[in-house]
Structure formats: structure tokens, C-alpha cells
Design an enzyme around this catalytic site. Structure first.
Site, PDB file in Angstrom:
ATOM      1  N   LYS A  89      38.701  96.119  14.502  1.00 46.13           N
ATOM      2  CA  LYS A  89      38.566  97.546  14.846  1.00 46.13           C
ATOM      3  C   LYS A  89      39.147  98.466  13.766  1.00 46.13           C
ATOM      4  O   LYS A  89      38.667  99.575  13.544  1.00 46.13           O
ATOM      5  CB  LYS A  89      39.254  97.834  16.177  1.00 46.13           C
ATOM      6  CG  LYS A  89      38.608  97.129  17.369  1.00 46.13           C
ATOM      7  CD  LYS A  89      37.338  97.780  17.817  1.00 46.13           C
ATOM      8  CE  LYS A  89      36.717  97.059  18.994  1.00 46.13           C
ATOM      9  NZ  LYS A  89      35.398  97.580  19.342  1.00 46.13           N
TER      10      LYS A  89
ATOM     11  N   SER B 150      36.766  87.892  15.791  1.00 41.39           N
ATOM     12  CA  SER B 150      36.958  89.343  15.677  1.00 41.39           C
ATOM     13  C   SER B 150      38.381  89.797  15.952  1.00 41.39           C
ATOM     14  O   SER B 150      38.788  90.867  15.506  1.00 41.39           O
ATOM     15  CB  SER B 150      35.986  90.059  16.620  1.00 41.39           C
ATOM     16  OG  SER B 150      36.142  89.578  17.948  1.00 41.39           O
TER      17      SER B 150
ATOM     18  N   GLU C  82      38.341 106.334  22.612  1.00 40.95           N
ATOM     19  CA  GLU C  82      38.250 105.609  23.880  1.00 40.95           C
ATOM     20  C   GLU C  82      38.634 104.176  23.579  1.00 40.95           C
ATOM     21  O   GLU C  82      38.522 103.732  22.431  1.00 40.95           O
ATOM     22  CB  GLU C  82      36.822 105.690  24.445  1.00 40.95           C
ATOM     23  CG  GLU C  82      35.840 104.661  23.882  1.00 40.95           C
ATOM     24  CD  GLU C  82      35.541 104.799  22.391  1.00 40.95           C
ATOM     25  OE1 GLU C  82      35.634 105.931  21.873  1.00 40.95           O
ATOM     26  OE2 GLU C  82      35.233 103.771  21.741  1.00 40.95           O
TER      27      GLU C  82
END
Ligand SMILES: Cc1ncc(COP(=O)(O)O)c(C=O)c1O
Length: 400
Positions: free
Chosen positions: A92, A382, A114
Site C-alpha cells: 500500500k 502483498s 479509507e
């Protein structure tokens, strides 16, 4: 195969994407699109991005041969792209660095975000601290409960976490609230969307920031094994880690690309978050058109996944296009399979994966035994699973 379109001037990838927002948001999106178009042409912007990825995030993230696990499964060789080793523990942050640099360039002093699993919230709070900006993170009340360690992390980093009690109290509702807030404060606020979804130009912009994953992987796999993997696989929530891995491989026709959605309790039940695998129709949510879990009246359906980060009824428009043209296969892994893969990686490689990433691993665990020992599956790991240990302990009936 139809040709690939990536995206047109109105932000459409084939029939998916676009800008479906209230009039009040149009000027903000136009300002953003203009600022990004300029930044995209500016070598200084990309130099600053690459500098932060190297010196702050710790890139490049390595590729790792999971030899022990591959031997255990007795088929294809499994390699992992180690996004879990990034600062903040997931992919991210690649995107939040890019969007924070853009926010700074646009003179915004405040960012909002968010979050579902909390990884994007943490990554946003992190860059806000680094760039000296105020940060508010919108999070569903259920996710706040499921992801308590990440909520505390965000607070430590100086962000305010805003609990969203509406709807299903998960990511979908958090995104609704963040968009509402953005409309009210566009002058000083930049909205950092955490996945390759939302109205144009977000899907393209997030992809551009995340495709460092695939660019690195291509170079690293060539250096490590002298060729590209037979299959590249990634989990798909909104789709940012997957598009980051896939995009640089789209023209490499020899590489099979597989996106793994959250099968929850099974795509044949209502309890999943797998719009493409379950054959959901097209719909509009959060400002873009894509495959969407919805009922006959267009109402968005509730979703379920053991992983908060995949618990989303839509999917980024570029993935829907890649599914339409047949370049990427989308399949689903159920909660149980993801949990089994989670355990296997812990035990056989000493790596605790995020529950989201465990869905991509589950695909490899199921398929590797059917393949030759010379074949290679590259799994995008990830994120790391420290944030998930409470969830896993609870599922195993263990009290921490
Ligand atoms: C570790 C991890 N992987 C994957 C995802 C899913 O998001 P995306 O599909 O945008 O990569 C999340 C979302 O929170 C995440 O935290």
C-alpha cells in the site's frame, strides 16, 4: 483476444471505469487529473518518487524462492515477491508515497483515506507524518474491531481514525464517508484512495504507482532464473497489488496472469467478495463502473471474507477489462484455503503472510502440485500477517 485499452481520455478501460460522481466532485477530480497529467510528464516528480521508494520504503523488495514449500507441494517452484518487507508491511505504501507527493505538489495540507485491513490507513498515516500533513482515516466499525493493531498504529502515527457505523460497517462504507468528506473540503484536502478503483484518474494513477512491483519482478526474475515465471498470481480486493504486478507483464504473452478473489464461504453462497468469479453484473459504485455484487434492483450486496482487505463488493475497472479481453484469469480462493496457505507459509518458510496475500498463495498451493518441477509460479506476497494474528487466533479458538 480483444485489444487492451488503458484507459481512454474519459478514464474508461473498455466498458469499465469512467467518472460517476456528483457534480460537486467534478472540479476536484478535474484539478487532480490535471495535476497528475503534469506530474506524469515531470522527471523531477518520478525522481522524488523513486528516492522515497528506495530510502524510505526500502525498495526494491526481493523475490524469494520458497524452496521448502515448493518441495513440500512437489510441483512447480514457488517464488514470492516480498512486498511484506516494505516499510509499513505491505504494498500500500508505494501508492501513498506517490499520492502524498502529488498532494504536496498541489499545495494540500490535509489528507484523508479509507481503509479496510488498515494497511492503507497505516500507509496514509505514515506518509502524512513524513510529509507533515494532517490525516483522517475512515474505517468501518467492524474493521476497527478486526484490525485493532493497525488502528493503534495509525493513532501512534498521529492520524485520527473515524469510525463508520453505516451500512455493512466495512470498507465500502468507509469509502462512501471519505468521498462525502472530500466533497465538503476539497480546497485543503487530498483524498488518497488506497486501491486501483474510484473515479478517473484514480485507477490509472494508483496503477502507475504500484507497477514498480511488476517492473522490479521482471528484472529480478530474469536475473534469478534467466526467464520470466510461467504464472504470476496476486490477490484482488480493489486490485492495486495485482495490477501493480500484472501491468508490466500484459504484453508478455508467455506469462499466465491469475487474479485471486476472496471466495469467502464459497462463490456459490452469498458469503464471498468475488465479483468477477461469481459472474456479477456491471454496476456503479464509488464513482466507477465495473463488475459489482448487486441485487436485481442495483442494491450493493453484503460481502464476506476472512480478510478485511478483500472484503469489497467491487473491483478496479482495469481488472474487469482484463477479464473481458481474457488476458487475466480471475479465480476465487475460499477462507479455508487461504487459512491453510497461511499456515503452510508460516511453517515451511518462516514467513507470516497477510490473510489477503494468503488467497494468492492458496491458488499456488492448489495448482503447484499439478505442474512440472521446472515451472515457476510468482506469487505477490502483498503484505505481512502481523496485523492478522488476532483474527487467526480467534478462528483457531486460541485466546491471546
Ligand atoms: C496486504 C494486503 N494485500 C492486499 C490487499 C487488497 O487490496 P488491493 O486489491 O488493492 O491490493 C490489502 C488491502 O487492504 C492488503 O492490506
Amino acid at each position: 483476444m480483444q485489444t487492451y485499452q488503458a484507459p481512454d481520455a474519459r478514464g474508461f478501460f473498455g466498458r469499465h471505469g469512467g467518472t460517476y460522481v456528483s457534480e460537486t466532485l467534478i472540479p476536484a477530480l478535474q484539478e487532480l487529473a490535471q495535476a497528475y497529467a503534469e506530474a506524469k510528464q515531470d522527471p523531477a516528480f518520478w525522481a522524488a518518487f523513486r528516492h522515497d521508494l528506495a530510502h524510505y520504503v526500502g525498495r526494491p523488495s526481493p523475490v524469494y524462492h520458497a524452496e521448502h514449500l515448493s518441495r513440500k507441494l512437489g510441483g512447480a517452484q514457488i517464488w514470492l515477491k516480498r512486498e511484506d518487507l516494505n516499510h509499513t508491511g505491505a504494498h500500500k505504501v508505494n501508492n501513498t508515497i506517490g499520492q502524498a507527493l502529488l498532494a504536496q505538489r498541489m499545495g494540500k495540507k490535509r489528507v484523508i483515506a479509507e481503509t479496510g485491513a488498515g494497511q492503507h490507513g497505516v500507509a496514509s498515516a505514515t506518509v502524512a507524518a513524513r510529509f507533515g500533513m494532517a490525516c483522517h482515516v475512515y474505517m468501518g466499525a467492524d474493521d476497527i474491531r478486526r484490525q485493532a493493531p493497525n488502528v493503534f498504529r495509525m493513532k501512534l502515527l498521529g492520524a485520527q481514525v473515524v469510525s463508520v457505523d453505516s451500512g455493512s460497517r466495512t470498507l465500502k462504507d468507509a469509502m462512501n464517508e471519505a468521498m462525502r468528506e472530500w466533497v465538503a473540503r476539497v480546497d485543503d484536502t487530498f483524498y488518497i484512495i488506497g486501491t486501483a478503483a474510484g473515479p478517473a484518474p484514480y485507477p490509472e494513477m494508483v496503477r502507475d504507482f504500484q507497477c514498480v512491483i511488476g517492473q522490479e519482478a521482471k528484472e529480478q526474475m530474469l536475473a534469478a532464473i534467466g526467464r520470466q515465471p510461467d504464472v504470476a498470481v496476486a490477490c484482488v480486493g480493489g486490485g492495486s497489488n495485482a495490477i501493480g504486478l500484472f501491468y508490466p507483464y500484459i504484453e508478455e504473452s508467455g506469462v499466465r496472469l491469475v487474479g485471486v478473489e476472496a471466495g469467502g464461504r464459497g462463490v456459490e453462497t452469498p458469503d464471498h467478495a468475488a465479483p468477477i468469479s461469481s459472474g456479477a453484473p456491471l454496476g456503479v459504485l464509488h464513482g466507477f463502473r465495473s463488475y459489482l455484487m448487486q441485487d436485481a434492483h442495483g442494491q450493493v450486496l453484503g460481502t464476506h471474507s476472512v480478510s478485511a482487505g478483500l472484503d469489497y463488493p467491487g473491483i478496479g475497472p482495469e481488472h474487469s477489462h482484463l477479464a473481458d479481453i481474457g488476458r487475466v484469469e480471475y479465480q476465487a480462493a475460499n477462507d479455508d484455503a487461504a487459512l491453510e496457505a497461511f499456515d503452510l507459509l508460516c511453517r515451511y518458510e518462516g514467513i507470516i503472510p497477510a490473510l489477503e496475500s494468503s488467497h494468492a498463495l492458496a491458488w499456488a498451493v492448489a495448482e503447484a502440485p499439478k505442474m512440472d518441477k521446472e515451472q515457476v509460479i510468482l506469487v505477490n506476497l502483498s503484505g505481512r500477517g502481523d496485523k492478522d494474528i488476532n483474527t487467526v487466533a480467534k478462528l483457531k479458538g486460541i485466546e491471546l
